[in-house]
Enzyme design. Structure first.
Site, PDB file in Angstrom:
ATOM      1  N   TYR A  72      -4.268 139.524 -18.386  1.00  0.00           N
ATOM      2  CA  TYR A  72      -5.655 139.448 -18.097  1.00  0.00           C
ATOM      3  C   TYR A  72      -6.589 139.892 -19.325  1.00  0.00           C
ATOM      4  O   TYR A  72      -6.722 140.927 -19.685  1.00  0.00           O
ATOM      5  CB  TYR A  72      -6.091 140.320 -17.035  1.00  0.00           C
ATOM      6  CG  TYR A  72      -5.255 140.054 -15.666  1.00  0.00           C
ATOM      7  CD1 TYR A  72      -4.486 138.886 -15.469  1.00  0.00           C
ATOM      8  CD2 TYR A  72      -5.236 141.191 -14.943  1.00  0.00           C
ATOM      9  CE1 TYR A  72      -3.709 138.896 -14.417  1.00  0.00           C
ATOM     10  CE2 TYR A  72      -4.098 140.936 -13.865  1.00  0.00           C
ATOM     11  CZ  TYR A  72      -3.609 139.699 -13.505  1.00  0.00           C
ATOM     12  OH  TYR A  72      -2.946 139.698 -12.392  1.00  0.00           O
ATOM     13  N   HIS A  89       5.961 140.775 -14.200  1.00  0.00           N
ATOM     14  CA  HIS A  89       4.757 139.811 -14.008  1.00  0.00           C
ATOM     15  C   HIS A  89       5.497 138.348 -14.400  1.00  0.00           C
ATOM     16  O   HIS A  89       5.828 137.960 -15.289  1.00  0.00           O
ATOM     17  CB  HIS A  89       3.679 140.247 -15.089  1.00  0.00           C
ATOM     18  CG  HIS A  89       2.408 139.445 -14.812  1.00  0.00           C
ATOM     19  ND1 HIS A  89       1.176 139.646 -15.287  1.00  0.00           N
ATOM     20  CD2 HIS A  89       2.043 138.941 -13.617  1.00  0.00           C
ATOM     21  CE1 HIS A  89       0.279 138.767 -14.965  1.00  0.00           C
ATOM     22  NE2 HIS A  89       0.738 138.412 -13.794  1.00  0.00           N
TER      23      HIS A  89
END
Length: 322
Positions: free
Chosen positions: A65, A136
């Protein structure tokens, strides 16, 4: 509208048998790193502070992010706070490397890569350990997960650098395979268990219930369609197809008959299944945090869910929230 003072109702829930407990509503920290819109530094920090004020004390972030920006901004607010006062998750599998003028992401599911990724995350967050680490988005790296990735994550748990481990992705079928194959405490499943999407109910949730694996639900608004079903709304990160837009608008109409905002129903819906421990919502301002907390606390009559079933907007085998 009946709300619980804008605070999240109900108590924390344990993730699997890890001992990690989370409140039912948490803060997704991708928007802190300018997802979809630029977020000034002070507003990002105030967003995290508002999450503490309203009870969203489970915070989920990732190096991906903003190429580390989300973790850095979150860490600035966590500095000096009681470490027992919040639950923190980050992700591994994408390692950040320096490259002028900033950093770049590189896939890395090796033991050394996963350890280095977590160590860098701890530095950006300013903490000694995180509570939860997710692998992830490994859908294109299944072989690496089996050969090195999950073993590296399990080693970190044995060393108590993390307390709970699992996977975070939006492919519920692959999540189901991983839960069946590995000793997984928790999965973060985005967009596959919502008012519009039952995929996880058919593949992931049964195996999680059987294995004692907890589910954190992300993407409850399906990228925005269930937040505001207006023309041009996004679904799964792209413009929603007409048939889904029409269905979302019908959902909103039925909710309005019961004086329930569609977003409130979307937030509460996933908790009908016993494997679901929490939902995380991305927020880009303090106002959005407070709004989501109030929506989650909204009084939703059981008759609403029954009406959605009767009108064919929910299948009759779907577990309904209490």
């Amino acid at each position: 509208m009946a709300v619980n003072g804008g605070r999240v109702p109900s108590g924390p829930r344990e993730l699997g048998r890890s001992g990690v407990r989370v409140p039912p509503l948490g803060l997704g920290c991708a928007p802190l790193a300018n997802l979809y819109q630029a977020v000034p530094e002070e507003r990002a920090l105030d967003t995290v502070r508002a999450a503490f004020d309203t009870g969203l004390t489970y915070m989920d972030t990732a190096p991906h992010y903003g190429v580390g920006l989300s973790e850095e901004r979150l860490g600035r607010v966590l500095a000096g706070r009681d470490r027992a006062g919040y639950t923190l998750s980050t992700k591994v599998g994408r390692r950040l490397r320096p490259r002028a003028p900033d950093r770049v992401r590189e896939w890395d599911f090796t033991r050394d890569g996963i350890r280095a990724s977590l160590e860098s995350s701890l530095e950006r967050l300013g903490v000694d350990a995180v509570d939860i680490a997710y692998l992830h988005d490994p859908e294109d790296h299944v072989r690496e997960v089996h050969e090195t990735g999950f073993a590296a994550l399990a080693e970190l748990k044995r060393e108590k650098l993390v307390k709970a481990i699992g996977f975070g992705m939006n492919h519920s079928d692959l999540l189901a395979r991983f839960v069946a194959d590995f000793d997984v405490d928790v999965v973060l499943c985005a967009g596959r268990w919502t008012l519009l999407e039952r995929t996880a109910f058919d593949d992931l949730l049964p195996v999680c219930e059987r294995r004692g694996t907890s589910v954190v639900v992300g993407g409850v608004y399906n990228s925005g369609l269930l937040a505001d079903p207006a023309p041009g709304a996004r679904y799964d990160y792209r413009q929603a197809p007409p048939e889904l837009l029409a269905r979302a608008r019908r959902l909103a109409e039925v909710c309005a008959e019961f004086q329930v905002p569609l977003r409130a129903a979307a937030l509460r819906f996933p908790f009908g299944h016993p494997a679901v421990a929490a939902a995380v919502v991305g927020c880009a301002s303090p106002a959005e945090v407070r709004d989501n907390a109030e929506l989650f606390a909204h009084d939703i009559p059981g008759e609403l869910w029954q009406a959605l079933v009767r009108r064919g907007l929910l299948d009759d085998d779907i577990p309904l929230p209490v």
